[in-house]
Scaffold this active site. Structure first.
Site, PDB file in Angstrom:
ATOM      1  N   ALA A 169      -0.950  -1.622  13.417  1.00 56.25           N
ATOM      2  CA  ALA A 169       0.374  -1.616  12.786  1.00 56.25           C
ATOM      3  C   ALA A 169       0.736  -3.013  12.288  1.00 56.25           C
ATOM      4  O   ALA A 169       1.259  -3.182  11.183  1.00 56.25           O
ATOM      5  CB  ALA A 169       1.434  -1.107  13.761  1.00 56.25           C
ATOM      6  N   TYR A 170       0.449  -4.014  13.091  1.00 55.59           N
ATOM      7  CA  TYR A 170       0.721  -5.397  12.694  1.00 55.59           C
ATOM      8  C   TYR A 170      -0.094  -5.757  11.454  1.00 55.59           C
ATOM      9  O   TYR A 170       0.438  -6.305  10.481  1.00 55.59           O
ATOM     10  CB  TYR A 170       0.398  -6.355  13.836  1.00 55.59           C
ATOM     11  N   SER A 171      -1.377  -5.442  11.481  1.00 58.14           N
ATOM     12  CA  SER A 171      -2.248  -5.742  10.337  1.00 58.14           C
ATOM     13  C   SER A 171      -1.780  -5.015   9.082  1.00 58.14           C
ATOM     14  O   SER A 171      -1.743  -5.599   7.993  1.00 58.14           O
ATOM     15  CB  SER A 171      -3.693  -5.346  10.653  1.00 58.14           C
TER      16      SER A 171
END
Length: 128
Positions: free
Chosen positions: A12-14
């Site tokens: 999700a961060y990426s």
């Protein structure tokens, strides 16, 4: 896009970082000729208090890695540069690292993905 199945914090961060670049590129395209400039950037690894209350292994790792991270002031350097330096005043739709324009990943250059992200964003925000 919203990872409703098989959610992973790291993925999700990426994905959010990729979307920042794609969205900025599409915004630059949509505001072309209007005197508006938008750019994306990588501030580097920034020492914050995000994991301040973490304990155990995560807390230990957070404290160790913080020793090698940039201060928030250093992390803001490229943002400040892009906002204030007249030499980049007309540059738009680009990606910067340490005050220098850098080519983002091939995936971040995908025009179709940028357009689709914009369209989905309009739907999700009720602006479609």
């Amino acid at each position: 896009l919203q990872m409703q199945k098989n959610y992973s914090g790291l993925k999700a961060y990426s994905a959010s970082k990729l979307c920042n670049i794609l969205f900025t590129r599409e915004l630059a395209n949509r505001t072309s000729g209007m005197g508006i400039t938008v750019n994306s950037l990588h501030p580097g690894a920034i020492r914050t208090n995000l994991f301040e209350d973490s304990h155990g292994v995560l807390g230990f790792l957070a404290r160790i890695t913080a020793l090698f991270m940039n201060s928030p002031a250093k992390g803001a350097d490229t943002s400040t540069f892009l906002a204030a330096d007249p030499d980049v005043g007309l540059v738009t739709g680009k990606y910067f690292v340490k005050r220098r324009e850098k080519m983002p990943s091939v995936e971040a250059q995908n025009k179709a993905h940028a357009t689709r992200l914009w369209e989905i964003s309009e739907i999700l925000t009720g602006l479609a």
